[in-house]
Structures are given as structure tokens and as C-alpha cells.
Design a protein around this motif. Structure first.
Motif, PDB file in Angstrom:
ATOM      1  N   LEU A  60       0.862  -1.102  -0.075  1.00  0.00           N
ATOM      2  CA  LEU A  60       0.032   0.037   0.009  1.00  0.00           C
ATOM      3  C   LEU A  60       0.813   1.305   0.056  1.00  0.00           C
ATOM      4  N   TYR A  61       1.847   1.282   0.718  1.00  0.00           N
ATOM      5  CA  TYR A  61       2.646   2.311   0.936  1.00  0.00           C
ATOM      6  C   TYR A  61       3.437   2.585  -0.184  1.00  0.00           C
ATOM      7  N   SER A  62       3.968   1.463  -0.965  1.00  0.00           N
ATOM      8  CA  SER A  62       4.505   1.430  -2.223  1.00  0.00           C
ATOM      9  C   SER A  62       4.035   2.130  -3.268  1.00  0.00           C
ATOM     10  N   MET A  63       2.615   1.843  -3.243  1.00  0.00           N
ATOM     11  CA  MET A  63       1.723   2.446  -4.421  1.00  0.00           C
ATOM     12  C   MET A  63       1.755   3.961  -4.041  1.00  0.00           C
ATOM     13  N   MET A  64       1.393   4.179  -2.651  1.00  0.00           N
ATOM     14  CA  MET A  64       1.364   5.895  -2.546  1.00  0.00           C
ATOM     15  C   MET A  64       2.781   6.390  -2.900  1.00  0.00           C
ATOM     16  N   ALA A  65       3.819   5.873  -2.896  1.00  0.00           N
ATOM     17  CA  ALA A  65       5.176   6.527  -3.188  1.00  0.00           C
ATOM     18  C   ALA A  65       5.156   6.573  -4.676  1.00  0.00           C
ATOM     19  N   PHE A  66       4.586   5.548  -5.438  1.00  0.00           N
ATOM     20  CA  PHE A  66       4.764   5.854  -7.037  1.00  0.00           C
ATOM     21  C   PHE A  66       3.588   6.699  -7.457  1.00  0.00           C
ATOM     22  N   CYS A  67       2.380   6.775  -6.652  1.00  0.00           N
ATOM     23  CA  CYS A  67       1.618   8.070  -7.056  1.00  0.00           C
ATOM     24  C   CYS A  67       2.249   9.545  -6.754  1.00  0.00           C
ATOM     25  N   ALA A  68       2.901   9.622  -5.677  1.00  0.00           N
ATOM     26  CA  ALA A  68       3.764  10.764  -5.338  1.00  0.00           C
ATOM     27  C   ALA A  68       4.797  11.086  -6.548  1.00  0.00           C
ATOM     28  N   MET A  69       5.406  10.042  -7.046  1.00  0.00           N
ATOM     29  CA  MET A  69       6.303  10.369  -7.977  1.00  0.00           C
ATOM     30  C   MET A  69       5.929  10.827  -9.154  1.00  0.00           C
ATOM     31  N   SER A  70       4.691  10.417  -9.736  1.00  0.00           N
ATOM     32  CA  SER A  70       3.985  10.773 -10.822  1.00  0.00           C
ATOM     33  C   SER A  70       3.692  12.123 -10.454  1.00  0.00           C
ATOM     34  N   PHE A 271      11.863   3.065  -2.376  1.00  0.00           N
ATOM     35  CA  PHE A 271      12.895   4.094  -2.426  1.00  0.00           C
ATOM     36  C   PHE A 271      13.351   4.441  -3.836  1.00  0.00           C
ATOM     37  N   THR A 272      12.788   3.512  -4.794  1.00  0.00           N
ATOM     38  CA  THR A 272      12.921   3.910  -6.271  1.00  0.00           C
ATOM     39  C   THR A 272      12.226   5.123  -6.841  1.00  0.00           C
ATOM     40  N   GLY A 273      10.758   5.019  -6.333  1.00  0.00           N
ATOM     41  CA  GLY A 273      10.002   6.078  -6.837  1.00  0.00           C
ATOM     42  C   GLY A 273      10.558   7.478  -6.014  1.00  0.00           C
ATOM     43  N   GLY A 274      11.118   7.527  -4.930  1.00  0.00           N
ATOM     44  CA  GLY A 274      11.726   8.618  -4.312  1.00  0.00           C
ATOM     45  C   GLY A 274      12.853   9.172  -4.917  1.00  0.00           C
ATOM     46  N   ILE A 275      13.821   8.350  -5.436  1.00  0.00           N
ATOM     47  CA  ILE A 275      14.988   8.466  -6.273  1.00  0.00           C
ATOM     48  C   ILE A 275      14.675   8.980  -7.580  1.00  0.00           C
ATOM     49  N   ALA A 276      13.594   8.471  -8.414  1.00  0.00           N
ATOM     50  CA  ALA A 276      13.285   8.934  -9.513  1.00  0.00           C
ATOM     51  C   ALA A 276      12.695  10.523  -9.505  1.00  0.00           C
ATOM     52  N   ALA A 277      11.951  10.594  -8.473  1.00  0.00           N
ATOM     53  CA  ALA A 277      11.285  11.943  -8.207  1.00  0.00           C
ATOM     54  C   ALA A 277      12.416  13.060  -8.049  1.00  0.00           C
ATOM     55  N   LEU A 278      13.477  12.736  -7.334  1.00  0.00           N
ATOM     56  CA  LEU A 278      14.599  13.680  -7.002  1.00  0.00           C
ATOM     57  C   LEU A 278      15.504  13.756  -8.104  1.00  0.00           C
ATOM     58  N   TYR A 279      15.399  12.849  -9.036  1.00  0.00           N
ATOM     59  CA  TYR A 279      16.115  13.042 -10.306  1.00  0.00           C
ATOM     60  C   TYR A 279      15.427  13.886 -11.034  1.00  0.00           C
ATOM     61  N   GLY A 280      14.102  13.915 -11.456  1.00  0.00           N
ATOM     62  CA  GLY A 280      13.357  14.550 -12.037  1.00  0.00           C
ATOM     63  C   GLY A 280      13.431  16.095 -11.849  1.00  0.00           C
ATOM     64  N   ILE A 281      13.416  16.398 -10.486  1.00  0.00           N
ATOM     65  CA  ILE A 281      13.649  17.665  -9.857  1.00  0.00           C
ATOM     66  C   ILE A 281      14.999  18.329 -10.338  1.00  0.00           C
ATOM     67  N   LEU A 282      16.101  17.488 -10.162  1.00  0.00           N
ATOM     68  CA  LEU A 282      17.517  17.994 -10.457  1.00  0.00           C
ATOM     69  C   LEU A 282      17.745  18.235 -11.797  1.00  0.00           C
ATOM     70  N   ILE A 283      16.960  17.552 -13.006  1.00  0.00           N
ATOM     71  CA  ILE A 283      17.251  17.760 -14.291  1.00  0.00           C
ATOM     72  C   ILE A 283      16.085  18.681 -14.877  1.00  0.00           C
ATOM     73  N   SER A 284      15.188  19.195 -14.049  1.00  0.00           N
ATOM     74  CA  SER A 284      14.031  20.004 -14.624  1.00  0.00           C
ATOM     75  C   SER A 284      14.651  21.329 -15.087  1.00  0.00           C
ATOM     76  N   LYS A 285      14.123  22.081 -16.081  1.00  0.00           N
ATOM     77  CA  LYS A 285      14.471  23.125 -16.533  1.00  0.00           C
ATOM     78  C   LYS A 285      13.854  24.433 -15.539  1.00  0.00           C
ATOM     79  N   ASN A 286      12.816  23.981 -14.763  1.00  0.00           N
ATOM     80  CA  ASN A 286      12.217  24.953 -13.845  1.00  0.00           C
ATOM     81  C   ASN A 286      12.759  24.712 -12.547  1.00  0.00           C
ATOM     82  N   ARG A 287      13.986  24.151 -12.398  1.00  0.00           N
ATOM     83  CA  ARG A 287      14.042  23.562 -10.888  1.00  0.00           C
ATOM     84  C   ARG A 287      14.148  24.538  -9.592  1.00  0.00           C
ATOM     85  N   LYS A 288      14.206  25.560 -10.079  1.00  0.00           N
ATOM     86  CA  LYS A 288      14.217  26.830  -9.188  1.00  0.00           C
ATOM     87  C   LYS A 288      12.710  26.728  -8.609  1.00  0.00           C
ATOM     88  N   GLU A 289      11.891  26.260  -9.473  1.00  0.00           N
ATOM     89  CA  GLU A 289      10.584  26.497  -8.870  1.00  0.00           C
ATOM     90  C   GLU A 289      10.050  25.005  -8.114  1.00  0.00           C
TER      91      GLU A 289
END
Length: 453
Positions: A60-70, A271-289
Motif C-alpha cells: 500500500l505504501y509503495s503504491m502511495m510512493a509511486f503516486c507521489a512520484m508521478s 525508494f526507487t520512486g523517491g530517487i526517480a522523483a529527486l532526479y526529475g527535480i534535479l534535471i528539471s528546467k524549472n528547478r528553481k520552482e
């Protein structure tokens, strides 16, 4: 036998009535059906045990993690960069915009977990490109919508987590690692993606569709230079599970022990969902936002209304699942199927139709939670591979509902962008539905080879 079907009828009847008569959310109907089942079975004394069982389910918590990542990946627009690269690669071949739509929408649908939402997001780019290159509007709408709903059966979709839970509820949590299950799910998904390509090829020949105009195709070199880092996102998400599937039985077990290897496998989903989300933030062109208070918290605040119904439905579904386990519903239903002497062919023909009908009202992940173990058991007793059936649950529970009229939300979302005629779109959509159903039956029968089995 009669009692088992009565319990299932009560559950479905309450949910259907609550949704259709009062237009209330599905999760309310699931909770009410749970309360009514407790009353009918006289098991109110065990209600806290069922609640504890539902809240203790790690999946259940894994499902929530991937929903948050999306939600974060949608906000950062990282997926849009991947779409541009795919268009740059495929736009020069006849029907290239359609092939790009299938690839991009399947992948993004797996991340977003929302069929209609993915149609509106990816379709805003791919549908106009298809129409401009000669696609009839109705075909463009259906190519995008049917591809978007494939995301429901492709890891890391939350539906995959629910399917694994249905399997482990029967065979135990140590019977199959998460990585091994994901490999099988990808193996199954490849056949459905391939079928979309073949069907699109036929339509391209039928309508003599051309390549995209040169001015509409971004330069591959420039696009890769600007957006190459987005291509690492699939690697970040997929590599840990491939590693787990390949090395779990030997490499990890030798170094961490059987228990350590098992915990490593279970931790991947969170953890994979969280790492993917962090990577998305790091490479985002609107990272400052995308700072904590300026971007991340507001993103979750806006999306919580969409997350809560999904999570609540699954929690209440797990509660019903715990009740059904206590009542031996699975074993009794298994005996009922054996008495009816349903062979694998009949099951493969009937169950996809049944789940398609039910999932028009009840979310696919909820059906998987509530009835997935029953379907797996029925097929296994008829001679099917239970892992294959579990991997097919997200398909038969979560794909057909979004493309089958009259409740084809994906089709309507595609129509809104393509501005296509309803009758023409409906007729074209039925071809995609027919191919989807036939392939579901063929895969469930075990006719096709699947990676990981």
C-alpha cells in the motif's frame, strides 16, 4: 457455494448502486459494502483486525510512493522532453507521429497512473502532430487513448503493486521477488505494445498516412543535446528491479542472506520512486520552482484530491480482502469453479469480459485487490501459470475499461483534443477493443512466450 457468490454480489451491488444512484465516490461505496458485509457475516468483533491488516500491507505504501512520484514528474515536465526525443527519432517515417504516440504514451501512462490525464497531457503534443501528417481525427484520438491506457499494465504503474499483492496473498511474500514479477509484467506488456504497432501499421496503409512535416520534427542532435538527461529516467526506475530479478537468488542472498535479500527487494518499490522523483527535480528546467515550499508542497496540495480516492479505495479494498480471507471466500470460490468445471479456455474468454464490465465503475487496482487472488486461484486450478495470470491482472482489470464504450474515458479525452466525430471515433475504437480482447485471451492461455517465465 451460494454464500460465496452472495458476499461478492453484496459488495458489487452496493458499490454500483452507490456510484450510479447517488453519483458518490467509489471509495465510499467500498467502505459501505465492507460495513454491510461485516453485518451480514456477524464479524464486527474483528473489524480492527481487518483495518490493521490493511494498514500493515507494505505494498500500500509503495503504491502511495509511486503516486507521489508521478505528481512530481508531471510537474517537472521531464516526460515532455522524452516525448520530443521520440518524435525526433520516429517522425520521419510514415505514421511516425502515431508510433511516437504509442511509445511515449505507454511509458508516461505507466508513470502517471492516469489514463485520461495522460491522454490530455501527451495527447496535446501527439494528436495534433498525427492529424497534421494525415491521420483521420478519430484514428488519432484512439491511437493516443489506447496507448495511454497501456500504462496501467506497465511497471511502475500502481496497478502492478496491487497485482503482486494478490499473488503473494496466496503464495506468500517470499515466493516471488518484486524484480522477478516486474520482468514478467514487461514481458507481457511487450506483446500489447507490439500489437498496437501492428494495428497502427495496418491503419497507416489503409489511410495512406505520410511522415510528419520536416518543420514539425525537432532536430535529433539538438533535441538529444538539450534533453538527453531525461532518457536516464527509465534507467533509474528499471535498473534496480532488473538487478533484483537477476541477482536476488545468488548475488544478494550470498551477501545479505535470504532475509536481507528479501528486504532489499521489498524496499525497492518505496525508494526507487523517491530517487526517480529527486532526479526529475534535479534535471528539471524549472528547478528553481521545485523547491520544497514553492514547488513540491503546492504540487502535493493540488494533487491530494486526486490521490486520496485512489489510496482510500485500496485501503478499504484490502480490508474487504482481509475479511474474505477470514471467511475463506477464496477457497470456497475455488471449489465453486471446480464444481462448475470451468476449463482454462472458458476462464480466458469470460473473466476479461467480467473485469471489463466491473472496471467501468470500480477502479482496476481496487478490483485487483478485492478479486485478484480469486482469479489467480481459478486459473491456476485450470492449469495456467499463476505468475502469468497475476501479471495479466493490471491488463484485464485496468486497460479495457478505459477504451471500451460507453464508459471509455480515454476515448472521450482523445476526442476532446482531436475534435473528432463521436460515431466515427466509436467505430474505430471498437477495432482496438477487439484486438485488445483477443490478445488478452491468447496471453492468458499461455500460447505466447513471455520473458521471465
Amino acid at each position: 457455494m451460494t454464500t460465496v457468490f452472495l458476499y461478492i454480489f453484496i459488495m458489487l451491488a452496493v458499490i454500483f448502486f452507490w456510484f450510479l444512484a447517488f453519483k458518490r465516490p467509489i471509495y465510499e461505496g467500498v467502505l459501505i459494502s465492507f460495513a454491510l458485509l461485516l453485518t451480514v457475516t456477524g464479524t464486527w468483533a474483528n473489524v480492527f483486525e481487518y483495518i490493521d491488516s490493511a494498514l500493515s500491507t507494505s505494498l500500500l505504501y509503495s503504491m502511495m510512493a509511486f503516486c507521489a512520484m508521478s505528481q512530481i514528474l508531471s510537474k517537472t515536465k521531464v516526460i515532455d522532453n522524452c516525448v520530443k526525443i521520440i518524435i525526433a527519432l520516429l517522425g520521419r517515417i510514415p505514421g511516425g507521429a502515431g508510433y511516437a504516440s504509442i511509445l511515449a504514451s505507454s511509458f508516461m501512462g505507466a508513470l502517471s497512473g492516469s489514463g485520461p490525464g495522460n491522454v490530455l497531457a501527451t495527447g496535446s503534443i501527439t494528436i495534433p502532430a498525427m492529424i497534421k501528417s494525415g491521420f483521420p481525427p478519430e484514428l488519432a484520438a484512439n491511437v493516443e487513448s489506447t496507448a495511454s491506457y497501456l500504462g496501467n499494465m506497465i511497471p511502475p504503474s500502481a496497478n502492478i503493486v496491487a497485482a503482486l499483492g494478490a499473488y503473494t496473498a496466496i503464495y506468500g511474500e517470499d515466493s516471488l521477488s518484486i524484480g522477478q514479477f516486474w520482468i514478467v509484467c514487461w514481458g507481457v506488456s511487450l506483446w500489447f505494445i507490439l500489437s498496437r504497432f501492428v494495428q497502427l501499421f495496418v491503419f497507416c496503409k489503409r489511410y495512406k498516412i505520410r511522415a510528419m512535416a520536416k518543420e514539425d520534427i525537432p532536430g535529433l542532435k539538438e533535441t538529444l543535446k538539450e534533453n538527453w538527461n531525461g532518457l536516464l529516467l527509465p534507467v533509474i526506475i528499471l535498473f534496480p528491479f532488473v538487478f533484483d530479478a537477476v541477482c536476488n537468488a545468488s548475488f544478494l542472498t550470498e551477501r545479505l542472506g535470504a532475509a536481507g535479500a528479501g528486504y532489499f527487494s521489498k524496499s525497492l518499490l518505496i525508494f526507487t520512486g523517491g530517487i526517480a522523483a529527486l532526479y526529475g527535480i534535479l534535471i528539471s528546467k524549472n528547478r528553481k520552482e521545485m523547491t520544497l515550499f514553492k514547488g513540491i508542497i503546492p504540487t502535493f496540495a493540488k494533487s491530494v484530491k486526486g490521490l486520496v480516492p485512489t489510496v482510500a479505495t485500496c485501503i478499504f479494498g484490502y480490508m474487504i480482502g482481509a475479511l474474505f480471507t477470514d471467511l475463506n471466500v477464496g477457497a470456497d470460490l475455488q471449489a465453486a469453479f471446480e464444481k462448475m468445471n470451468f476449463n482454462i479456455v472458458i476462464l480466458a474468454l469470460v473473466i476479461p469480459l467480467l473485469t471489463c464490465f466491473i472496471s467501468m465503475v470500480i477502479p482496476g487496482s481496487s478490483i485487483t485487490v478485492m478479486l485478484g487472488s480469486v482469479f489467480i486461484t481459478a486459473f491456476a486450478n485450470a492449469g495456467a501459470n499463476p505468475i502469468l495470470v497475476a501479471a495479466m491482472l493490471p491488463c484485464i482489470c485496468g486497460v479495457m475499461c478505459g477504451i471500451t464504450p460507453p464508459f471509455a474515458l480515454g476515448m472521450y479525452a482523445g476526442m476532446s483534443i482531436a475534435k473528432s466525430d463521436f460515431t466515427k471515433t466509436l467505430k474505430n475504437d471498437l477495432w482496438w477493443v477487439a484486438v485488445q480482447y483477443v490478445l488478452e485471451v491468447v496471453v492468458l492461455l499461455g500460447v505466447l512466450p513471455v520473458i521471465g517465465l
